[in-house]
Scaffold this motif. Structure first.
Motif, PDB file in Angstrom:
ATOM      1  N   ARG A  11      35.924  35.493  12.422  1.00 37.00           N
ATOM      2  CA  ARG A  11      35.962  34.474  13.461  1.00 37.00           C
ATOM      3  C   ARG A  11      36.030  33.089  12.833  1.00 37.00           C
ATOM      4  O   ARG A  11      35.728  32.895  11.666  1.00 37.00           O
ATOM      5  CB  ARG A  11      34.719  34.555  14.347  1.00 37.00           C
ATOM      6  N   LYS A  12      36.443  32.126  13.636  1.00 36.58           N
ATOM      7  CA  LYS A  12      36.493  30.743  13.189  1.00 36.58           C
ATOM      8  C   LYS A  12      35.301  29.997  13.751  1.00 36.58           C
ATOM      9  O   LYS A  12      34.715  30.387  14.738  1.00 36.58           O
ATOM     10  CB  LYS A  12      37.767  30.055  13.671  1.00 36.58           C
ATOM     11  N   VAL A  13      34.975  28.906  13.082  1.00 37.02           N
ATOM     12  CA  VAL A  13      33.987  27.991  13.626  1.00 37.02           C
ATOM     13  C   VAL A  13      34.666  26.654  13.769  1.00 37.02           C
ATOM     14  O   VAL A  13      35.244  26.140  12.820  1.00 37.02           O
ATOM     15  CB  VAL A  13      32.770  27.872  12.692  1.00 37.02           C
ATOM     16  N   LEU A  14      34.636  26.098  14.956  1.00 34.10           N
ATOM     17  CA  LEU A  14      35.296  24.823  15.192  1.00 34.10           C
ATOM     18  C   LEU A  14      34.454  23.684  14.662  1.00 34.10           C
ATOM     19  O   LEU A  14      33.254  23.631  14.880  1.00 34.10           O
ATOM     20  CB  LEU A  14      35.504  24.607  16.694  1.00 34.10           C
ATOM     21  N   ARG A  15      35.130  22.759  13.981  1.00 28.91           N
ATOM     22  CA  ARG A  15      34.445  21.523  13.618  1.00 28.91           C
ATOM     23  C   ARG A  15      34.148  20.819  14.932  1.00 28.91           C
ATOM     24  O   ARG A  15      35.026  20.615  15.748  1.00 28.91           O
ATOM     25  CB  ARG A  15      35.353  20.651  12.756  1.00 28.91           C
ATOM     26  N   PHE A  48      29.953  28.817  22.518  1.00 31.89           N
ATOM     27  CA  PHE A  48      31.269  29.273  22.072  1.00 31.89           C
ATOM     28  C   PHE A  48      32.318  28.847  23.085  1.00 31.89           C
ATOM     29  O   PHE A  48      32.074  28.856  24.289  1.00 31.89           O
ATOM     30  CB  PHE A  48      31.301  30.800  21.934  1.00 31.89           C
ATOM     31  N   VAL A  49      33.500  28.466  22.600  1.00 36.96           N
ATOM     32  CA  VAL A  49      34.588  28.040  23.472  1.00 36.96           C
ATOM     33  C   VAL A  49      35.830  28.884  23.197  1.00 36.96           C
ATOM     34  O   VAL A  49      36.054  29.336  22.071  1.00 36.96           O
ATOM     35  CB  VAL A  49      34.898  26.536  23.274  1.00 36.96           C
ATOM     36  N   ASN A  53      42.582  32.814  23.228  1.00 35.72           N
ATOM     37  CA  ASN A  53      42.027  34.063  23.772  1.00 35.72           C
ATOM     38  C   ASN A  53      40.858  34.618  22.972  1.00 35.72           C
ATOM     39  O   ASN A  53      40.485  35.779  23.151  1.00 35.72           O
ATOM     40  CB  ASN A  53      43.125  35.130  23.898  1.00 35.72           C
ATOM     41  N   THR A  54      40.297  33.817  22.098  1.00 38.99           N
ATOM     42  CA  THR A  54      39.129  34.228  21.325  1.00 38.99           C
ATOM     43  C   THR A  54      38.040  33.172  21.481  1.00 38.99           C
ATOM     44  O   THR A  54      38.320  31.976  21.454  1.00 38.99           O
ATOM     45  CB  THR A  54      39.474  34.382  19.840  1.00 38.99           C
ATOM     46  N   ASN A 101      32.656  37.971  20.989  1.00 38.30           N
ATOM     47  CA  ASN A 101      33.882  38.773  21.032  1.00 38.30           C
ATOM     48  C   ASN A 101      33.651  40.219  20.620  1.00 38.30           C
ATOM     49  O   ASN A 101      34.493  41.079  20.870  1.00 38.30           O
ATOM     50  CB  ASN A 101      34.948  38.167  20.102  1.00 38.30           C
ATOM     51  N   SER A 102      32.517  40.471  19.983  1.00 37.71           N
ATOM     52  CA  SER A 102      32.325  41.817  19.416  1.00 37.71           C
ATOM     53  C   SER A 102      30.925  42.357  19.629  1.00 37.71           C
ATOM     54  O   SER A 102      30.279  42.839  18.704  1.00 37.71           O
ATOM     55  CB  SER A 102      32.648  41.811  17.925  1.00 37.71           C
ATOM     56  N   GLY A 103      30.417  42.199  20.858  1.00 40.33           N
ATOM     57  CA  GLY A 103      29.189  42.906  21.198  1.00 40.33           C
ATOM     58  C   GLY A 103      27.944  42.068  21.367  1.00 40.33           C
ATOM     59  O   GLY A 103      26.953  42.556  21.920  1.00 40.33           O
TER      60      GLY A 103
END
Length: 286
Positions: A11-15, A48-49, A53-54, A101-103
């Motif tokens: 996953r990514k983390v947004l600045r 989380f935003v 679609n993720t 996204n995964s549980g």
């Protein structure tokens, strides 16, 4: 500050982002931090935003009533437009960074109120209403500190942001660090919206490298009152005092926090909870 994605595993983390046309962006990660105790920040929320679609980690927040999360206004706005509630998922009750996204269990958002942040950057605050109340077994709301803030007030900031200036990797566990409230001439020099620490913004200068950073935006600045943590501020933005340096957090940086007590009536009006109930037990007339 421009948005940039930071990879963390799958996953990514947004600045943490400010509007694209704003001044230098600021902090959202804890520098020189230590892990929080298991029950120390039971109100802390992971925001989380949705992007492509993720759902990706964006900001930290605080549970202030059983169904409202308080965070920064810039965590709710992109390009001067407030994002829709269904763009968000909120994770509560864990020191470890989750992944909705995964549980990982999460809460949906049904309403956002960012006040007048779009037109007034000094009012960097937003409320996210959850689809259902949060059980006390998962998280417990934090009370709001309603008093003026002085330089000697002992405060701690917490979040899941980066742990090293310039790093792209957020912390996988909630971190905290002690920071210093300031009222030096630098506070106005680097942000003309700051007037005093009695107003909408609090000023913090990093003398020892302790700081918030990318990913910590919206996170809690707390102190202890009556033996319990109370919410003093919300991580807003900051910058390096030397334009030749690229690190946006840590050494030689100045940071600003939204003073939550200044917005007590705004929070009360949105949540439907009285100021007296939002604050610690006090003998104060509102």
């Amino acid at each position: 500050m421009h948005v940039s994605g930071y990879a963390t595993g799958s996953r990514k983390v947004l600045r943490s982002e400010l509007d694209q046309d704003s001044d230098e962006g600021l902090v959202t990660n804890i520098i020189n931090g230590v892990q929080s105790d298991s029950d120390e920040f039971r109100f802390a929320a992971q925001i989380f935003v949705k992007l492509n679609n993720t759902f990706e980690y964006k900001c930290t927040g605080s549970l202030v009533t059983e169904n409202y999360i308080l965070s920064a206004g810039h965590c709710a706005v992109r390009n001067k437009i407030q994002l829709s509630p269904d763009s968000y998922r909120i994770v509560l009750g864990s020191r470890s960074l989750g992944d909705p996204n995964s549980g990982t269990d999460y809460y949906n958002v049904v309403k956002i109120n960012s006040g007048d942040y779009v037109t007034s950057k000094a009012h960097d605050i937003a409320l996210f209403r959850l689809e259902k109340p949060v059980p006390s077994s998962v998280a417990t709301p934090i009370k709001i500190y309603p008093f003026r803030v002085y330089n000697k007030l002992l405060v701690t900031v917490a979040g899941w942001g980066v742990t090293k200036a310039g790093s792209a990797t957020p912390s996988n566990v909630l971190l905290k660090t002690v920071v210093n409230i300031s009222s030096s001439s630098n506070c106005t020099k680097y942000n003309p919206n700051w007037t005093t620490n009695y107003g909408a913004l609090l000023c913090q200068e990093s003398y020892n490298g302790n700081d918030s950073c990318q990913g910590d935006s919206g996170g809690p600045l707390v102190t202890v009152y009556g033996g319990k943590q109370v919410l003093v501020g919300v991580t807003s933005k900051g910058r390096n005092k030397n334009p030749k340096f690229t690190n946006k957090c840590g050494k030689n940086n100045i940071a600003y926090y939204t003073r939550v007590g200044y917005f007590l009536n705004f929070i009360s009006n949105e949540t439907g909870v009285s100021p007296r109930s939002l604050t610690p037990d006090l003998d104060i007339q509102f």
